[in-house]
Design a protein around this motif. Structure first.
Motif, PDB file in Angstrom:
ATOM      1  N   ALA A 213       0.850  -1.198   0.000  1.00 24.53           N
ATOM      2  CA  ALA A 213       0.000   0.000   0.000  1.00 24.53           C
ATOM      3  C   ALA A 213       0.877   1.237   0.000  1.00 24.53           C
ATOM      4  O   ALA A 213       1.985   1.219   0.550  1.00 24.53           O
ATOM      5  CB  ALA A 213      -0.900   0.022   1.241  1.00 24.53           C
ATOM      6  N   GLY A 214       0.386   2.293  -0.640  1.00 24.84           N
ATOM      7  CA  GLY A 214       1.103   3.571  -0.636  1.00 24.84           C
ATOM      8  C   GLY A 214       2.513   3.438  -1.189  1.00 24.84           C
ATOM      9  O   GLY A 214       3.433   4.097  -0.701  1.00 24.84           O
ATOM     10  N   GLY A 215       2.671   2.584  -2.200  1.00 22.59           N
ATOM     11  CA  GLY A 215       3.985   2.433  -2.827  1.00 22.59           C
ATOM     12  C   GLY A 215       4.896   1.428  -2.138  1.00 22.59           C
ATOM     13  O   GLY A 215       5.979   1.138  -2.626  1.00 22.59           O
ATOM     14  N   ARG A 216       4.465   0.875  -0.988  1.00 20.91           N
ATOM     15  CA  ARG A 216       5.278  -0.134  -0.292  1.00 20.91           C
ATOM     16  C   ARG A 216       4.847  -1.536  -0.714  1.00 20.91           C
ATOM     17  O   ARG A 216       3.654  -1.780  -0.917  1.00 20.91           O
ATOM     18  CB  ARG A 216       5.081  -0.041   1.216  1.00 20.91           C
ATOM     19  CG  ARG A 216       5.570   1.218   1.869  1.00 20.91           C
ATOM     20  CD  ARG A 216       5.183   1.188   3.357  1.00 20.91           C
ATOM     21  NE  ARG A 216       5.189   2.524   3.915  1.00 20.91           N
ATOM     22  CZ  ARG A 216       4.179   3.373   3.800  1.00 20.91           C
ATOM     23  NH1 ARG A 216       3.079   3.016   3.152  1.00 20.91           N
ATOM     24  NH2 ARG A 216       4.266   4.583   4.331  1.00 20.91           N
ATOM     25  N   ASP A 217       5.774  -2.447  -0.769  1.00 21.24           N
ATOM     26  CA  ASP A 217       5.380  -3.844  -0.969  1.00 21.24           C
ATOM     27  C   ASP A 217       4.958  -4.430   0.376  1.00 21.24           C
ATOM     28  O   ASP A 217       4.985  -3.745   1.407  1.00 21.24           O
ATOM     29  CB  ASP A 217       6.487  -4.651  -1.662  1.00 21.24           C
ATOM     30  CG  ASP A 217       7.709  -4.831  -0.780  1.00 21.24           C
ATOM     31  OD1 ASP A 217       7.645  -4.538   0.440  1.00 21.24           O
ATOM     32  OD2 ASP A 217       8.747  -5.276  -1.306  1.00 21.24           O
ATOM     33  N   ALA A 218       4.533  -5.702   0.366  1.00 19.56           N
ATOM     34  CA  ALA A 218       3.953  -6.310   1.568  1.00 19.56           C
ATOM     35  C   ALA A 218       4.921  -6.241   2.749  1.00 19.56           C
ATOM     36  O   ALA A 218       4.555  -5.873   3.867  1.00 19.56           O
ATOM     37  CB  ALA A 218       3.581  -7.768   1.287  1.00 19.56           C
ATOM     38  N   ARG A 219       6.166  -6.594   2.490  1.00 17.23           N
ATOM     39  CA  ARG A 219       7.135  -6.633   3.575  1.00 17.23           C
ATOM     40  C   ARG A 219       7.381  -5.235   4.138  1.00 17.23           C
ATOM     41  O   ARG A 219       7.417  -5.039   5.360  1.00 17.23           O
ATOM     42  CB  ARG A 219       8.444  -7.241   3.058  1.00 17.23           C
ATOM     43  CG  ARG A 219       9.527  -7.248   4.083  1.00 17.23           C
ATOM     44  CD  ARG A 219      10.384  -8.482   3.991  1.00 17.23           C
ATOM     45  NE  ARG A 219      10.835  -8.859   5.317  1.00 17.23           N
ATOM     46  CZ  ARG A 219      11.402 -10.008   5.594  1.00 17.23           C
ATOM     47  NH1 ARG A 219      11.561 -10.908   4.650  1.00 17.23           N
ATOM     48  NH2 ARG A 219      11.789 -10.290   6.809  1.00 17.23           N
ATOM     49  N   ALA A 220       7.542  -4.265   3.239  1.00 17.05           N
ATOM     50  CA  ALA A 220       7.803  -2.887   3.690  1.00 17.05           C
ATOM     51  C   ALA A 220       6.609  -2.351   4.477  1.00 17.05           C
ATOM     52  O   ALA A 220       6.777  -1.625   5.463  1.00 17.05           O
ATOM     53  CB  ALA A 220       8.098  -1.988   2.486  1.00 17.05           C
ATOM     54  N   LEU A 221       5.406  -2.743   4.075  1.00 20.67           N
ATOM     55  CA  LEU A 221       4.206  -2.287   4.789  1.00 20.67           C
ATOM     56  C   LEU A 221       4.165  -2.881   6.199  1.00 20.67           C
ATOM     57  O   LEU A 221       3.950  -2.169   7.187  1.00 20.67           O
ATOM     58  CB  LEU A 221       2.956  -2.689   4.003  1.00 20.67           C
ATOM     59  CG  LEU A 221       1.611  -2.305   4.640  1.00 20.67           C
ATOM     60  CD1 LEU A 221       1.471  -0.787   4.770  1.00 20.67           C
ATOM     61  CD2 LEU A 221       0.449  -2.875   3.817  1.00 20.67           C
ATOM     62  N   ALA A 222       4.406  -4.179   6.297  1.00 23.77           N
ATOM     63  CA  ALA A 222       4.407  -4.824   7.611  1.00 23.77           C
ATOM     64  C   ALA A 222       5.495  -4.222   8.494  1.00 23.77           C
ATOM     65  O   ALA A 222       5.299  -3.989   9.689  1.00 23.77           O
ATOM     66  CB  ALA A 222       4.608  -6.330   7.455  1.00 23.77           C
ATOM     67  N   GLU A 223       6.650  -3.975   7.888  1.00 23.57           N
ATOM     68  CA  GLU A 223       7.750  -3.402   8.669  1.00 23.57           C
ATOM     69  C   GLU A 223       7.426  -1.980   9.122  1.00 23.57           C
ATOM     70  O   GLU A 223       7.826  -1.572  10.208  1.00 23.57           O
ATOM     71  CB  GLU A 223       9.040  -3.442   7.852  1.00 23.57           C
ATOM     72  CG  GLU A 223       9.548  -4.873   7.691  1.00 23.57           C
ATOM     73  CD  GLU A 223      10.779  -4.993   6.801  1.00 23.57           C
ATOM     74  OE1 GLU A 223      11.330  -6.108   6.711  1.00 23.57           O
ATOM     75  OE2 GLU A 223      11.186  -3.971   6.211  1.00 23.57           O
ATOM     76  N   ALA A 224       6.707  -1.238   8.288  1.00 22.93           N
ATOM     77  CA  ALA A 224       6.333   0.133   8.673  1.00 22.93           C
ATOM     78  C   ALA A 224       5.446   0.108   9.928  1.00 22.93           C
ATOM     79  O   ALA A 224       5.620   0.915  10.840  1.00 22.93           O
ATOM     80  CB  ALA A 224       5.616   0.836   7.521  1.00 22.93           C
ATOM     81  N   PHE A 225       4.513  -0.837   9.969  1.00 26.47           N
ATOM     82  CA  PHE A 225       3.694  -0.987  11.179  1.00 26.47           C
ATOM     83  C   PHE A 225       4.564  -1.412  12.370  1.00 26.47           C
ATOM     84  O   PHE A 225       4.454  -0.867  13.463  1.00 26.47           O
ATOM     85  CB  PHE A 225       2.579  -2.007  10.960  1.00 26.47           C
ATOM     86  CG  PHE A 225       1.359  -1.474  10.257  1.00 26.47           C
ATOM     87  CD1 PHE A 225       0.508  -0.580  10.902  1.00 26.47           C
ATOM     88  CD2 PHE A 225       1.064  -1.849   8.958  1.00 26.47           C
ATOM     89  CE1 PHE A 225      -0.626  -0.088  10.261  1.00 26.47           C
ATOM     90  CE2 PHE A 225      -0.065  -1.355   8.304  1.00 26.47           C
ATOM     91  CZ  PHE A 225      -0.912  -0.468   8.960  1.00 26.47           C
ATOM     92  N   ASP A 226       5.416  -2.402  12.143  1.00 26.58           N
ATOM     93  CA  ASP A 226       6.266  -2.886  13.237  1.00 26.58           C
ATOM     94  C   ASP A 226       7.199  -1.786  13.746  1.00 26.58           C
ATOM     95  O   ASP A 226       7.464  -1.689  14.940  1.00 26.58           O
ATOM     96  CB  ASP A 226       7.076  -4.108  12.792  1.00 26.58           C
ATOM     97  CG  ASP A 226       6.210  -5.362  12.609  1.00 26.58           C
ATOM     98  OD1 ASP A 226       5.008  -5.308  12.951  1.00 26.58           O
ATOM     99  OD2 ASP A 226       6.723  -6.384  12.126  1.00 26.58           O
ATOM    100  N   ASP A 227       7.695  -0.940  12.815  1.00 28.24           N
ATOM    101  CA  ASP A 227       8.588   0.155  13.223  1.00 28.24           C
ATOM    102  C   ASP A 227       7.903   1.099  14.201  1.00 28.24           C
ATOM    103  O   ASP A 227       8.552   1.698  15.054  1.00 28.24           O
ATOM    104  CB  ASP A 227       9.034   0.961  11.994  1.00 28.24           C
ATOM    105  CG  ASP A 227      10.134   0.253  11.214  1.00 28.24           C
ATOM    106  OD1 ASP A 227      10.793  -0.638  11.789  1.00 28.24           O
ATOM    107  OD2 ASP A 227      10.337   0.592  10.033  1.00 28.24           O
ATOM    108  N   LEU A 228       6.586   1.264  14.052  1.00 32.97           N
ATOM    109  CA  LEU A 228       5.835   2.153  14.957  1.00 32.97           C
ATOM    110  C   LEU A 228       5.372   1.425  16.216  1.00 32.97           C
ATOM    111  O   LEU A 228       4.701   2.010  17.060  1.00 32.97           O
ATOM    112  CB  LEU A 228       4.620   2.732  14.223  1.00 32.97           C
ATOM    113  CG  LEU A 228       4.927   3.658  13.035  1.00 32.97           C
ATOM    114  CD1 LEU A 228       3.644   4.025  12.301  1.00 32.97           C
ATOM    115  CD2 LEU A 228       5.636   4.928  13.508  1.00 32.97           C
ATOM    116  N   GLY A 229       5.721   0.147  16.326  1.00 35.21           N
ATOM    117  CA  GLY A 229       5.319  -0.610  17.505  1.00 35.21           C
ATOM    118  C   GLY A 229       3.832  -0.895  17.542  1.00 35.21           C
ATOM    119  O   GLY A 229       3.245  -1.026  18.619  1.00 35.21           O
TER     120      GLY A 229
END
Lengths: 411, 411
Positions: A58-74
């Motif tokens: 979503a928003g230009g991120r692939d699945a892994r980058a999206l999951a990591e973006a959520f994980d980065d924010l805790g």
């Protein structure tokens, strides 16, 4: 006690916030009216597949980058497509609110829905469907609900084998455009955040989200009957469904208290009569349940084949004996139990966010604790006993799942 | 952030209180060192039977009157006998503390343990044992733990068929006198109550409680090996157990963060590689686990027979690839995830009471959030990668449960 405040944004999204100033965290529940009941005919499981596909970028991120973006924010999150709606739930530290909402806006407004991930989404859904076979209680209730409802409310929220196999990326993209949108969706927040801050953050991220709102069919039920389901299992699963009054009905809390007398504590009738006195089961309960527009009381017991007949008989007898009334002591105990449960739930931001979203979906408003307490206090012995005599629980839909051929024919 | 304060009473009972002044409720967790590991030889299931029998009357009340007395106070409670200890958990409004403790004192010091209720207690335990057959993941892990431990730590907390059948009221009364007591027991409270008030209430009710403390055998493990368990089920259950470092070990949080990299979020390795990329499973996870004196990392996946081989291969490969190290980004994400989880848990009185009791049991003291955060912050990429290279996860105990004859022999 804090009270949720609610606003409807110009795009139709309903935002509700219950502020808990002492809380460093925030719980979020986003409820989208996208569930199995509105899955297109022949595409049963579409809501389930969409919910899985949503996270594939979503928003230009692939699945892994999206999951990591959520994980980065805790962000601790869970999501599920159910019978009536899809929920996206999350918990995070209050300081992250704006960033977290921006990520969800990407998921809802700019999902990739990539072709190459579609097949694995389907495989996961097929695995979920297969796992139902190894969960006898869940399998039994799935079959029982299918027998109760003639409308799509009887569908399995996971979908059907045929529907999952028939789904294509094109059909699901069209379905996404039709069903996902701001109108009819509810965003509930509970925790260390004010309505003002939340509204500003939601308008900045989801303010331009459009669309949504599809027509939900009305629930239609069958004539009560009995299902016998053969299954190679050690235990026999017994399920009952009795019609009941819905939330919003003037006697809703009267019926709620009757369910509490049946199954609200370890001194409640079912636990005492079915388990503690007779040792028929390890697990037995009754609980109020339902869909928007149709409520029911469901009851469950799991036992060995040789005790199945007695268990079903005692279970039904205890439920149907409610028509003869409850004692003043039982009612008092039920009131204390219900009130304690409500106060305890208030404490958890997670359960508050879930309740607020559900209230708004079912009732169009959030019940305050004071309102619920007043409604409970207003039920006296005369009222509950008059109600139960006039509205007896009887003639249930029944399901029996297990080694049916070992069970006597009278079941 | 509140910190639990702890006192040891003169009878040996340890009391810990974490005050949450904003909270109208209190959560209580009473941990008694009475579990399957200390069940008498030949009487496996004694702790489980005792826990059931305990509620059949106390302080001159029969079973029903006792249950009603708890319900009258609005106590929501649960209790369970586990592998290492029995827990009695309760939630109630803070104003009821003294009355609730007086009831628990009756249960612990003046239980009826009545002969005529014994058979139904045994029947419920036998039903519980039978229900395990219909829960394939739980059945698989029960068998796997039995294979891992040569000491009584491999026992099924529910007991064995032989042990449950051999139990008599006399043998269990003797066992109650031997194992139930103040010494070695832990009472944790979290919520709207001060240590001073709690201590006065505990001394007034449980001050004269005596006895307790039995010797717990040390854990002994077998050589790692593989179990293949034939079961008529739709899915194949795969379980792995790898040795790990225990709480209290200087690298405990290093290993905890490694587990988080594996399974701490939807961007974590197992979820991404096993489910999201390949669609092999609906459910997959790894989690730190263990008993006092022996910790392990367990991993789970459930899949269809035709995908079992690939699932096991990918699952093991991902876990064992940790030895090659984690990236700085993965470590950072694991830290954020762990920290958020800790802060969120602080919010719930229930989970705090459980954690406090468990810390006191395993460590003899309660870890503060600050201490845990400092330990997590101290793990940098160099440290975790050096640790993982020197302590690789490999050579696990393995269990495969399902239609084993459909699975290729290489498993």
């Amino acid at each position: 006690m804090a009270l949720a405040r609610t606003v409807t944004l110009s795009n139709g999204l309903i935002l509700a916030v219950e502020e808990q100033p002492w809380n460093p965290g925030v719980a979020m529940q986003l409820l989208l009216p996208v569930g199995a009941v509105t899955d297109p005919e022949g595409l049963e499981g579409a809501a389930n597949l969409l919910e899985g596909w949503l996270w594939k970028g979503a928003g230009g991120r692939d699945a892994r980058a999206l999951a990591e973006a959520f994980d980065d924010l805790g962000v601790r999150r869970g999501s599920a497509a159910g019978l009536e709606y899809t929920t996206l739930g999350a918990s995070f530290l209050a300081g992250q609110l704006e960033k977290v909402l921006a990520l969800y806006a990407d998921v809802l407004m700019r999902p990739a829905l990539p072709e190459d991930a579609f097949e694995t989404v389907r495989q996961v859904a097929l695995q979920e469907l297969a796992s139902l076979e190894d969960q006898p209680p869940k399998k039994m209730f799935t079959a029982l609900r299918r027998a109760v409802f003639e409308s799509p409310h009887g569908r399995n929220p996971s979908g059907s084998l045929e529907g999952l196999q028939a789904a294509t990326p094109e059909a699901l993209r069209a379905d996404f455009a039709r069903r996902y949108g701001a109108r009819g969706s509810i965003l509930a927040l509970a925790g260390g955040v004010s309505l003002e801050r939340a509204q500003a953050a939601v308008e900045a991220t989801l303010g331009l989200w459009q669309g949504g709102e599809v027509t939900v069919p009305a629930p239609v039920v069958s004539q009560p009957h009995t299902l016998r389901l053969e299954q190679h299992s050690a235990q026999v699963q017994i399920g009952l469904i009795y019609p009941d009054v819905s939330i919003g009905h003037p006697e809703f809390y009267t019926a709620r208290l009757a369910a509490q007398v049946l199954s609200g504590g370890m001194g409640a009738r079912l636990f005492v009569e079915v388990r503690e006195k007779r040792g028929l089961v390890y697990s037995v309960y009754a609980s109020p349940n339902g869909v928007k527009g149709y409520s029911y009381l469901s009851a469950y017991a799991g036992t060995t084949p040789e005790r199945a007949e007695e268990t079903l008989r005692v279970l039904r007898a205890e439920i149907e004996r409610l028509a003869q009334g409850v004692s003043a002591e039982e009612l008092e105990r039920a009131k204390v139990g219900l009130r304690t449960m409500l106060v305890m739930q208030e404490e958890s931001a997670r359960s508050r966010a879930v309740s607020i979203a559900r209230d708004l979906y079912l009732l169009g408003r959030v019940r305050s604790l004071e309102e619920i307490e007043a409604a409970i206090a207003a039920v006296d012995p005369e009222r509950i006993n008059r109600y139960l005599a006039k509205n007896p629980y009887r003639d249930p839909w029944t399901a029996i799942l297990g080694p049916v051929d070992q069970i006597v024919a009278s079941l």
